[in-house]
Every structure is written in C-alpha cells, then in structure tokens.
Design an enzyme around this catalytic site. Structure first.
Site, PDB file in Angstrom:
ATOM      1  CG  HIS A  86       0.776   5.117   4.336  1.00  0.00           C
ATOM      2  ND1 HIS A  86      -0.103   5.007   5.378  1.00  0.00           N
ATOM      3  CD2 HIS A  86       1.559   4.008   4.384  1.00  0.00           C
ATOM      4  CE1 HIS A  86       0.137   3.887   6.047  1.00  0.00           C
ATOM      5  NE2 HIS A  86       1.143   3.258   5.467  1.00  0.00           N
ATOM      6  CG  HIS A 134      -0.281  -0.246   2.515  1.00  0.00           C
ATOM      7  ND1 HIS A 134       0.052  -1.509   2.939  1.00  0.00           N
ATOM      8  CD2 HIS A 134       0.134   0.591   3.488  1.00  0.00           C
ATOM      9  CE1 HIS A 134       0.638  -1.437   4.125  1.00  0.00           C
ATOM     10  NE2 HIS A 134       0.706  -0.169   4.476  1.00  0.00           N
TER      11      HIS A 134
HETATM   12  P1  AMP Z   1       1.531   0.140   7.442  1.00  0.00           P
HETATM   13  O1  AMP Z   1       1.844   0.315   8.895  1.00  0.00           O
HETATM   14  O2  AMP Z   1       2.393   0.944   6.509  1.00  0.00           O
HETATM   15  O3  AMP Z   1       1.522  -1.333   7.071  1.00  0.00           O
HETATM   16  O4  AMP Z   1       0.086   0.730   7.218  1.00  0.00           O
HETATM   17  C1  AMP Z   1      -1.070   0.024   7.512  1.00  0.00           C
HETATM   18  C2  AMP Z   1      -2.134   1.042   7.705  1.00  0.00           C
HETATM   19  O5  AMP Z   1      -3.386   0.391   7.628  1.00  0.00           O
HETATM   20  C3  AMP Z   1      -2.103   1.764   9.066  1.00  0.00           C
HETATM   21  O6  AMP Z   1      -1.866   3.156   8.871  1.00  0.00           O
HETATM   22  C4  AMP Z   1      -3.473   1.485   9.665  1.00  0.00           C
HETATM   23  O7  AMP Z   1      -4.031   2.602  10.313  1.00  0.00           O
HETATM   24  C5  AMP Z   1      -4.278   1.094   8.447  1.00  0.00           C
HETATM   25  N1  AMP Z   1      -5.402   0.215   8.719  1.00  0.00           N
HETATM   26  C6  AMP Z   1      -5.416  -0.887   9.494  1.00  0.00           C
HETATM   27  N2  AMP Z   1      -6.635  -1.455   9.491  1.00  0.00           N
HETATM   28  C7  AMP Z   1      -7.418  -0.673   8.706  1.00  0.00           C
HETATM   29  C8  AMP Z   1      -8.789  -0.716   8.313  1.00  0.00           C
HETATM   30  N3  AMP Z   1      -9.602  -1.693   8.721  1.00  0.00           N
HETATM   31  N4  AMP Z   1      -9.250   0.246   7.492  1.00  0.00           N
HETATM   32  C9  AMP Z   1      -8.428   1.244   7.087  1.00  0.00           C
HETATM   33  N5  AMP Z   1      -7.140   1.329   7.404  1.00  0.00           N
HETATM   34  C10 AMP Z   1      -6.625   0.392   8.201  1.00  0.00           C
END
Ligand code: AMP
Ligand code: ZN
Length: 142
Positions: A103, A101
């Site tokens: 951001h 993903h």
């Molecule tokens: P990372 O730490 O780069 O792997 O980013 C994962 C992101 O996913 C984090 O910023 C979380 O806040 C986000 N996240 C986790 N669960 C959900 C969800 N159910 N819906 C939207 N975002 C999520």
C-alpha cells in the site's frame, strides 16, 4: 503464474476492472478501491505470491524497485505531507487479499483516515535481551 480465484490476478488480467496507475512486465499498480486517503495506491507483482513469506527475492526486488517512482508521482500530484508504505501479512496483520501488495498511502494530516500509531516499549529491553532476540532471528535466516 495466475492463481485461480485470486482477485488481484484477475485485476492484472483485466477480468476485473481497476484504475491503473502503472504497468510493466513485472509489476502492476492501481488505485485501492477503498482510498483510505486520496491517492492510496496498491503495487503488486504480476506473478502470484501469497504473502511476504513465500515471495522470492527477485520478485520482492522487482516489486519494491517500482515503489519510489510511484511514490514520487503521488507526491508530485497531491503534495501529501508524508507517505506511509504498508504491507499486511496474514489475517492478524490485516491481510484481506492473498496476493502480495504494497500500500502506498499519502498522508495529509492526523485526521486523514489512516492511523499507524503503536505503543513503544522504549528502554524495556536491555542490550543483552536485544542481542538475544537478534541472535535468535539471525540464526533462523536461511
Ligand atoms: P489488505 O487488507 O492489506 O490485504 O489490502 C487489500 C486491499 O485491497 C484493501 O485496501 C481493499 O480496499 C483493496 N481492494 C479490494 N478489492 C479491490 C478491488 N477490486 N480493486 C481495488 N482495490 C481493492
Ligand atoms: Zn494473485
């Protein structure tokens, strides 16, 4: 293509709800639940790929090609002073969901909740050292 027990695959399939920003055949974008800053958006490929290392070029290309228009929309609506793009790979780098993903993090000021500061090592590496490092990496590109 869906990966069992992957949170983001479940979001794409609608099994887990999300605040959708954008969707097409290849890409899905939605609000990050933690909203580091207002408008914090995640952009993901519909095909499951764990991280940047295992992502085929076509998937990376489709994914990143949607980022500018989503960034422009965020800029238009929230008028942030800037936008950071971030992609975390592996736990050490802060990856917590193992479906690739990007951001998109709008920036509103120094105290807006996001900190991307790092310590620079300007002039610590000679031209020869930089070339040596570059050659090593270049030699490993497949
Ligand atoms: P990372 O730490 O780069 O792997 O980013 C994962 C992101 O996913 C984090 O910023 C979380 O806040 C986000 N996240 C986790 N669960 C959900 C969800 N159910 N819906 C939207 N975002 C999520
Ligand atoms: Zn997945």
């Amino acid at each position: 293509m869906k990966h069992d027990d992957c949170l983001f695959c479940k979001i794409i399939d609608g099994e887990i709800p999300s605040a959708k920003v954008y969707e097409d055949d290849h890409v899905y974008a939605f609000m990050d639940i933690s909203q580091v800053t207002t408008g914090h958006t995640l952009v993901i490929p519909k095909v499951h790929t764990k991280d940047i290392y295992e992502t085929p070029a076509e998937v990376a290309s489709e994914l990143f090609s949607r980022v500018p228009k989503i960034a422009r929309a965020i800029k238009k609506v929230y008028k942030p002073a800037g936008i950071n793009l971030l992609n975390n790979n592996e736990i050490m780098a802060g990856q917590s969901v193992f479906h690739l993903h990007i951001h998109i993090i709008p920036r509103y000021g120094d105290e807006d909740g996001f900190d991307s500061k790092w310590i620079t090592r300007d002039n610590e590496f000679s031209t020869e050292e930089l070339n040596e490092i570059a050659d090593k990496i270049h030699g490993a590109i497949e």
